[in-house]
Design a protein around this motif. Structure first.
Motif, PDB file in Angstrom:
ATOM      1  N   GLU A   1       6.157 -30.702  42.432  1.00 59.02           N
ATOM      2  CA  GLU A   1       7.313 -30.417  43.284  1.00 59.02           C
ATOM      3  C   GLU A   1       6.854 -29.851  44.629  1.00 59.02           C
ATOM      4  OE1 GLU A   1      10.095 -27.751  41.427  1.00 59.02           O
ATOM      5  OE2 GLU A   1      11.493 -27.856  43.105  1.00 59.02           O
ATOM      6  N   ILE A   2       7.407 -30.406  45.711  1.00 60.45           N
ATOM      7  CA  ILE A   2       7.044 -29.915  47.046  1.00 60.45           C
ATOM      8  C   ILE A   2       8.001 -28.785  47.404  1.00 60.45           C
ATOM      9  CG2 ILE A   2       6.887 -30.518  49.492  1.00 60.45           C
ATOM     10  CD1 ILE A   2       6.348 -33.464  48.360  1.00 60.45           C
ATOM     11  N   VAL A   3       7.461 -27.583  47.532  1.00 61.18           N
ATOM     12  CA  VAL A   3       8.307 -26.433  47.888  1.00 61.18           C
ATOM     13  C   VAL A   3       7.708 -25.729  49.104  1.00 61.18           C
ATOM     14  CG1 VAL A   3       9.155 -26.029  45.549  1.00 61.18           C
ATOM     15  CG2 VAL A   3       7.055 -24.921  46.287  1.00 61.18           C
ATOM     16  N   GLY A   4       8.442 -24.751  49.605  1.00 67.57           N
ATOM     17  CA  GLY A   4       7.908 -23.906  50.674  1.00 67.57           C
ATOM     18  C   GLY A   4       8.127 -24.456  52.066  1.00 67.57           C
ATOM     19  N   GLU A   5       8.775 -25.646  52.192  1.00 64.16           N
ATOM     20  CA  GLU A   5       9.076 -26.146  53.529  1.00 64.16           C
ATOM     21  C   GLU A   5      10.271 -25.366  54.068  1.00 64.16           C
ATOM     22  OE1 GLU A   5       7.985 -30.499  54.377  1.00 64.16           O
ATOM     23  OE2 GLU A   5       8.920 -30.545  52.436  1.00 64.16           O
ATOM     24  N   ASP A   6      10.230 -25.103  55.348  1.00 66.85           N
ATOM     25  CA  ASP A   6      11.259 -24.257  55.926  1.00 66.85           C
ATOM     26  C   ASP A   6      12.606 -24.990  55.976  1.00 66.85           C
ATOM     27  OD1 ASP A   6      12.056 -21.869  56.907  1.00 66.85           O
ATOM     28  OD2 ASP A   6      11.591 -22.328  58.994  1.00 66.85           O
ATOM     29  N   ASN A   7      13.685 -24.246  55.829  1.00 70.17           N
ATOM     30  CA  ASN A   7      15.037 -24.791  55.978  1.00 70.17           C
ATOM     31  C   ASN A   7      15.773 -23.992  57.043  1.00 70.17           C
ATOM     32  OD1 ASN A   7      14.813 -24.865  52.528  1.00 70.17           O
ATOM     33  ND2 ASN A   7      15.157 -26.751  53.660  1.00 70.17           N
ATOM     34  N   ILE A   8      16.629 -24.662  57.792  1.00 64.77           N
ATOM     35  CA  ILE A   8      17.441 -23.936  58.773  1.00 64.77           C
ATOM     36  C   ILE A   8      18.412 -23.009  58.041  1.00 64.77           C
ATOM     37  CG2 ILE A   8      19.243 -24.193  60.533  1.00 64.77           C
ATOM     38  CD1 ILE A   8      17.814 -26.830  61.355  1.00 64.77           C
ATOM     39  N   ILE A   9      18.999 -23.535  56.964  1.00 61.12           N
ATOM     40  CA  ILE A   9      20.018 -22.755  56.257  1.00 61.12           C
ATOM     41  C   ILE A   9      19.413 -21.957  55.102  1.00 61.12           C
ATOM     42  CG2 ILE A   9      22.044 -22.929  54.755  1.00 61.12           C
ATOM     43  CD1 ILE A   9      22.998 -25.276  56.349  1.00 61.12           C
ATOM     44  N   ASN A  10      19.676 -20.670  55.098  1.00 60.40           N
ATOM     45  CA  ASN A  10      19.440 -19.834  53.926  1.00 60.40           C
ATOM     46  C   ASN A  10      20.591 -18.836  53.893  1.00 60.40           C
ATOM     47  OD1 ASN A  10      18.701 -18.029  51.978  1.00 60.40           O
ATOM     48  ND2 ASN A  10      17.046 -17.085  53.164  1.00 60.40           N
TER      49      ASN A  10
ATOM     50  N   PHE B   1       9.777 -17.559  44.801  1.00 60.13           N
ATOM     51  CA  PHE B   1       9.710 -19.018  44.703  1.00 60.13           C
ATOM     52  C   PHE B   1      10.960 -19.574  45.386  1.00 60.13           C
ATOM     53  CE2 PHE B   1      11.439 -22.639  42.140  1.00 60.13           C
ATOM     54  CZ  PHE B   1      10.585 -23.616  42.628  1.00 60.13           C
ATOM     55  N   ARG B   2      10.737 -20.392  46.437  1.00 58.45           N
ATOM     56  CA  ARG B   2      11.886 -20.964  47.133  1.00 58.45           C
ATOM     57  C   ARG B   2      11.847 -22.476  46.973  1.00 58.45           C
ATOM     58  NH1 ARG B   2      13.501 -20.364  53.577  1.00 58.45           N
ATOM     59  NH2 ARG B   2      15.553 -21.330  53.399  1.00 58.45           N
ATOM     60  N   ARG B   3      12.867 -23.001  46.290  1.00 59.96           N
ATOM     61  CA  ARG B   3      12.922 -24.454  46.086  1.00 59.96           C
ATOM     62  C   ARG B   3      13.463 -25.118  47.339  1.00 59.96           C
ATOM     63  NH1 ARG B   3      14.279 -25.135  40.678  1.00 59.96           N
ATOM     64  NH2 ARG B   3      12.222 -25.985  40.285  1.00 59.96           N
ATOM     65  N   TYR B   4      14.625 -24.748  47.731  1.00 60.23           N
ATOM     66  CA  TYR B   4      15.201 -25.177  49.009  1.00 60.23           C
ATOM     67  C   TYR B   4      16.371 -24.240  49.326  1.00 60.23           C
ATOM     68  CZ  TYR B   4      17.643 -27.953  45.430  1.00 60.23           C
ATOM     69  OH  TYR B   4      18.263 -28.369  44.286  1.00 60.23           O
ATOM     70  N   HIS B   5      16.606 -24.045  50.613  1.00 52.96           N
ATOM     71  CA  HIS B   5      17.708 -23.200  51.072  1.00 52.96           C
ATOM     72  C   HIS B   5      17.710 -21.864  50.307  1.00 52.96           C
ATOM     73  CE1 HIS B   5      18.883 -26.613  53.463  1.00 52.96           C
ATOM     74  NE2 HIS B   5      18.695 -27.356  52.403  1.00 52.96           N
ATOM     75  N   HIS B   6      18.782 -21.493  49.603  1.00 55.74           N
ATOM     76  CA  HIS B   6      18.727 -20.210  48.890  1.00 55.74           C
ATOM     77  C   HIS B   6      18.464 -20.401  47.393  1.00 55.74           C
ATOM     78  CE1 HIS B   6      23.031 -21.311  48.428  1.00 55.74           C
ATOM     79  NE2 HIS B   6      22.906 -20.731  47.259  1.00 55.74           N
ATOM     80  N   ILE B   7      18.086 -21.595  47.006  1.00 50.84           N
ATOM     81  CA  ILE B   7      17.820 -21.871  45.593  1.00 50.84           C
ATOM     82  C   ILE B   7      16.378 -21.491  45.276  1.00 50.84           C
ATOM     83  CG2 ILE B   7      17.717 -23.677  43.805  1.00 50.84           C
ATOM     84  CD1 ILE B   7      20.576 -23.066  44.808  1.00 50.84           C
TER      85      ILE B   7
ATOM     86  N   PRO C   1      14.606 -38.366  37.816  1.00 54.18           N
ATOM     87  CA  PRO C   1      13.545 -37.370  38.000  1.00 54.18           C
ATOM     88  C   PRO C   1      13.691 -36.466  39.226  1.00 54.18           C
ATOM     89  CG  PRO C   1      12.743 -39.547  38.589  1.00 54.18           C
ATOM     90  CD  PRO C   1      14.160 -39.721  38.143  1.00 54.18           C
ATOM     91  N   SER C   2      14.793 -36.554  39.990  1.00 49.80           N
ATOM     92  CA  SER C   2      14.937 -35.658  41.140  1.00 49.80           C
ATOM     93  C   SER C   2      15.418 -34.295  40.651  1.00 49.80           C
ATOM     94  CB  SER C   2      15.947 -36.224  42.142  1.00 49.80           C
ATOM     95  OG  SER C   2      17.241 -36.166  41.592  1.00 49.80           O
ATOM     96  N   VAL C   3      14.958 -33.243  41.319  1.00 50.77           N
ATOM     97  CA  VAL C   3      15.294 -31.895  40.855  1.00 50.77           C
ATOM     98  C   VAL C   3      16.806 -31.641  40.939  1.00 50.77           C
ATOM     99  CG1 VAL C   3      14.974 -30.614  43.029  1.00 50.77           C
ATOM    100  CG2 VAL C   3      14.416 -29.525  40.874  1.00 50.77           C
ATOM    101  N   PHE C   4      17.467 -32.242  41.934  1.00 50.56           N
ATOM    102  CA  PHE C   4      18.925 -32.116  42.041  1.00 50.56           C
ATOM    103  C   PHE C   4      19.601 -32.621  40.764  1.00 50.56           C
ATOM    104  CE2 PHE C   4      19.442 -31.026  46.493  1.00 50.56           C
ATOM    105  CZ  PHE C   4      20.703 -30.466  46.508  1.00 50.56           C
ATOM    106  N   ASN C   5      19.127 -33.791  40.288  1.00 51.06           N
ATOM    107  CA  ASN C   5      19.757 -34.356  39.098  1.00 51.06           C
ATOM    108  C   ASN C   5      19.312 -33.663  37.817  1.00 51.06           C
ATOM    109  OD1 ASN C   5      21.765 -36.241  39.803  1.00 51.06           O
ATOM    110  ND2 ASN C   5      20.171 -37.536  40.680  1.00 51.06           N
TER     111      ASN C   5
ATOM    112  N   VAL D   1      18.372 -35.538  51.975  1.00 54.87           N
ATOM    113  CA  VAL D   1      18.043 -36.942  52.230  1.00 54.87           C
ATOM    114  C   VAL D   1      16.885 -37.047  53.234  1.00 54.87           C
ATOM    115  CG1 VAL D   1      18.913 -39.106  53.201  1.00 54.87           C
ATOM    116  CG2 VAL D   1      20.338 -37.796  51.647  1.00 54.87           C
ATOM    117  N   SER D   2      16.899 -36.205  54.259  1.00 58.06           N
ATOM    118  CA  SER D   2      15.803 -36.225  55.242  1.00 58.06           C
ATOM    119  C   SER D   2      14.478 -35.882  54.576  1.00 58.06           C
ATOM    120  CB  SER D   2      16.077 -35.215  56.362  1.00 58.06           C
ATOM    121  OG  SER D   2      17.259 -35.545  57.021  1.00 58.06           O
ATOM    122  N   ASN D   3      14.535 -34.929  53.676  1.00 53.88           N
ATOM    123  CA  ASN D   3      13.330 -34.541  52.943  1.00 53.88           C
ATOM    124  C   ASN D   3      12.834 -35.689  52.061  1.00 53.88           C
ATOM    125  OD1 ASN D   3      11.617 -32.267  52.628  1.00 53.88           O
ATOM    126  ND2 ASN D   3      12.291 -32.151  50.498  1.00 53.88           N
TER     127      ASN D   3
END
Lengths: 239, 459
Positions: B194-203, B219-225, B270-274, B335-337
């Motif tokens: 899993e690719i984590v640690g990329e910055d997000n505008i929204i948190n 551990f930051r998956r994305y945004h505030h998750i 296999p996507s983490v969202f799903n 989607v951009s990611n």
């Protein structure tokens, strides 16, 4: 050149990019980011520009609490002509008080704001306002969007910033929007304001004594003109 | 009661009439019924068990999984697939579920509930279970911010409703935190690769939702998750009852730990969202008493019906069509990611105007500046073709994101895509379309596929 960004981590509605845009516009400036628990830089220094964007209502209350000890200093800096830009609901901080009607439409609450300008805000959590806006100030056409639970009341027109062409002013039925005094500018508009309004951004940069050349200026001007046409088109809904 | 009877007759007749005219009747009959009788939903007879699914992203997928699984297990399930997820749509669906004598014909009811419809739904439906998949920022037009939405849901969910919550979401997991509700939490462990640690505008959890203090991620998956802790009050994520410990994409297996026991379920996607969506559904199914083996067997053949994703290999070009949920910055960021990390070089075509708003107003651009479009400045993206009224605004946002000017082309009419695009630039061509363009994108998709076929293997 020093720019102080207040409470950036709390920003909403794309106002993060007003701060980012300032960083692009002023690459040589020193940017100081003040958090909610920090002592503001302006308390003991005189920054060239202070910016704050839209936040949640909870963070707005925290921001008021954080700034309250420095109310007199803010008044002094406004009077001395320090440039300040406040967008979204951060404008409410400067009124006398905020009256909230909670989502259940029964519970009410009231808290004091900084009392720097003579107005109060009424928030209705079950009746959020969303709309587009077209206005004019300093000979510049402004476009933007509004999303807010509240409107401000009792602000004298001579303190207003923008004349409404289409959309809602400080509250429905009023033809002016925002606050302007010396170099203090505040507006409910989100967008982000600086990105969507290149002519105002150029005006602000000039006023700060900086280059008014915008990044990729031809592209942003083209996009702005197209947007302006849509906002002026009476067949399109606004407000 | 007389108001209800009138509203019921009007609703039934208008559903029948609209459908006879080939319309979906997804919300108008409900709007009329609620206008005549504001507590209309309260008087409709309902199935024995009511499950509501809410949250910003993933509601539809979780509902589909629940409905399919319950039906496979022999239950008669009412859903609101044909009604919208607002109170109006739910009124239509529940009216559909009863006969002319207001007698319910179903065992269970799975309702997708728009977050802002909470007051109009929960007060009258009284759900046995509410799943909150996650709470993020959504469209500025539809929604305000997660802090507000969280309050709206918390205020309206009844005290005896069982809550199924995402433990990795520090905001959503605190729904009715001071209430007496039974709470079941699910979480997804960091996944292999899993690719984590990329910055997000929204948190939206920069400040602690309990005390307003400063938070930090372990551990930051994305945004505030992710796994978050408040430096001031020590608040952290709740302990999860059901935890996804890993998956095997090749074998199609998802490993879930429940009360210290490990179980294997079929992996739906296999996507983490799903994986979050599947885990939310499994957590509910376990809670209502189904056995892990029973659930695993039932979901074995279930495919997430993905009208949002389409893939076709035509000669030497892989063509992907992917929805971007309108004005939703999180969906656009995800989607951009996805596009950035998709293997190989690619070109992108965007048709992202809000198909409804653009006809009557000027579209809100806020979401462009909340989404992580910096991902699209990746060198693997050879060119971005942008169509629509907002093309110049998108071009500007992408320039600010670091996409070189020479890698972008704008044009007004998305139907011109086949003339504008140079398909030889990359082996993968991705079309990103706004949800309301679904029917249009089918036509555009067909035109692109025809063009690709006519090119043969020329690339």
């Amino acid at each position: 050149m020093t720019v102080e960004i207040l409470f950036e981590k709390a920003f909403l509605f794309g106002d993060e990019w007003n701060a980012n845009y300032l960083r692009r516009l002023l690459p040589d400036a020193e940017f100081i980011c003040t958090d909610l628990l920090d002592k503001p830089y302006f308390a003991e220094h005189k920054p060239d520009l202070i910016y704050m964007g839209a936040t949640s209502e909870r963070n707005q209350q925290r921001a008021i609490a954080a700034l309250r000890p420095y109310k007199d200093r803010l008044v002094q800096l406004i009077d001395e002509g320090v440039h300040m830009l406040f967008t979204g609901n951060s404008i409410d901080i400067f009124g006398e008080y905020v009256h909230i009607v909670e989502f259940d439409e029964v519970t009410t609450n009231r808290y004091d704001a900084l009392g720097i300008f003579p107005f109060h805000t009424k928030l209705e959590m079950a009746d959020r306002y969303y709309g587009s806006f077209l206005g004019k100030a300093q000979g510049i056409d402004f476009v933007g969007f509004k999303t807010q639970f509240g409107h401000m009341y009792d602000l004298p027109e001579d303190l207003s910033f923008i004349t409404v062409k289409r959309g809602v002013g400080i509250h429905p039925g009023v033809s002016y929007e925002g606050i302007h005094k010396n170099n203090f500018y505040a507006t409910y508009l989100i967008g982000p304001l600086l990105v969507l309004n290149p002519l105002f951004t150029k005006f602000l940069m000039k006023s700060l004594g900086q280059s008014d050349k915008l990044p990729f200026e031809d592209v942003t001007m083209k996009a702005y003109r197209l947007r302006l046409e849509e906002f002026k088109d009476k067949s399109r809904h606004i407000g | 009661m007389i108001r209800f009877v009138i509203a019921f007759i009007v609703c039934k007749l208008s559903i029948f009439g609209l459908r006879a005219l080939g319309r979906r009747a997804s919300h108008t009959p409900g709007r009329m019924a609620l206008f005549i009788c504001p507590d209309y939903i309260k008087y409709l007879k309902k199935p024995e068990h009511i499950i509501c699914v809410t949250g910003t992203n993933g509601k539809s997928t979780v509902c589909n999984l629940l409905e399919d699984t319950l039906r496979k297990c022999g239950y008669k399930v009412l859903d609101n697939k044909f009604g919208s997820n607002t109170a109006n749509g739910i009124a239509v669906s529940l009216t559909d579920g009863v006969n002319m004598f207001n007698k319910c014909q179903y065992d269970d009811c799975v309702l997708e509930v728009d977050e802002l419809s909470s007051p109009k739904v929960y007060n009258f439906v009284h759900p046995d279970y509410v799943i909150v998949v996650d709470l993020f920022r959504d469209s500025v037009k539809r929604n305000a911010h997660p802090d507000f939405i969280s309050d709206v849901i918390s205020t309206n969910v009844p005290d005896d409703t069982v809550l199924i919550l995402n433990a990795d979401d520090i905001i959503g997991s605190r729904i009715r935190v001071d209430g007496n509700n039974k709470r079941i939490y699910f979480a997804v462990d960091p996944m292999p690769g899993e690719i984590v640690g990329e910055d997000n505008i929204i948190n939206d959890a920069s400040y602690c939702p309990a005390c307003g203090g400063t938070t930090e991620f372990s551990f930051r998956r994305y945004h505030h998750i992710g796994h978050i802790r408040c430096r001031d009050c020590g608040l952290t994520n709740p302990k999860a009852d059901n935890i996804a410990r890993g998956f095997d994409a090749k074998e199609g297996k998802l490993y879930i730990e429940q009360k210290g026991q490990k179980y294997t379920y079929p992996l739906i996607q296999p996507s983490v969202f799903n994986i979050y969506n599947e885990l939310a559904a499994i957590s509910l199914l376990l809670e209502i008493g189904l056995k892990p083996e029973q659930i695993a067997q039932a979901i074995e053949d279930i495919k997430v019906t993905d009208s949002r994703y389409y893939e076709n290999q035509i000669n030497d070009i892989k063509f992907i069509s992917h929805v971007v949920k309108g004005q939703n910055p999180i969906a656009f960021s995800v989607v951009s990611n996805y596009v950035k990390h998709l293997e190989g070089e690619k070109t992108i075509f965007m048709m992202l105007d809000d198909n409804i708003e653009i006809k009557v107003a000027s579209e809100n651009l806020t979401w462009y500046y909340e989404a992580d479009l910096e991902r699209l400045a990746d060198d693997s993206i050879k060119h971005i073709y942008i169509s629509g009224y907002r093309a110049e605004d998108m071009r500007y946002r992408l320039l600010l994101a670091g996409v070189p000017a020479e890698r972008m082309t704008t044009f007004l009419d998305f139907n011109d895509v086949t003339e504008k695009v140079d398909f030889s630039l990359a082996p993968t061509f991705i079309m990103l379309f706004e949800l309301y363009y679904y029917d249009d994108q089918l036509k555009v998709r067909a035109a692109i596929e025809k063009k690709l076929q006519s090119l043969g293997g020329e690339r």
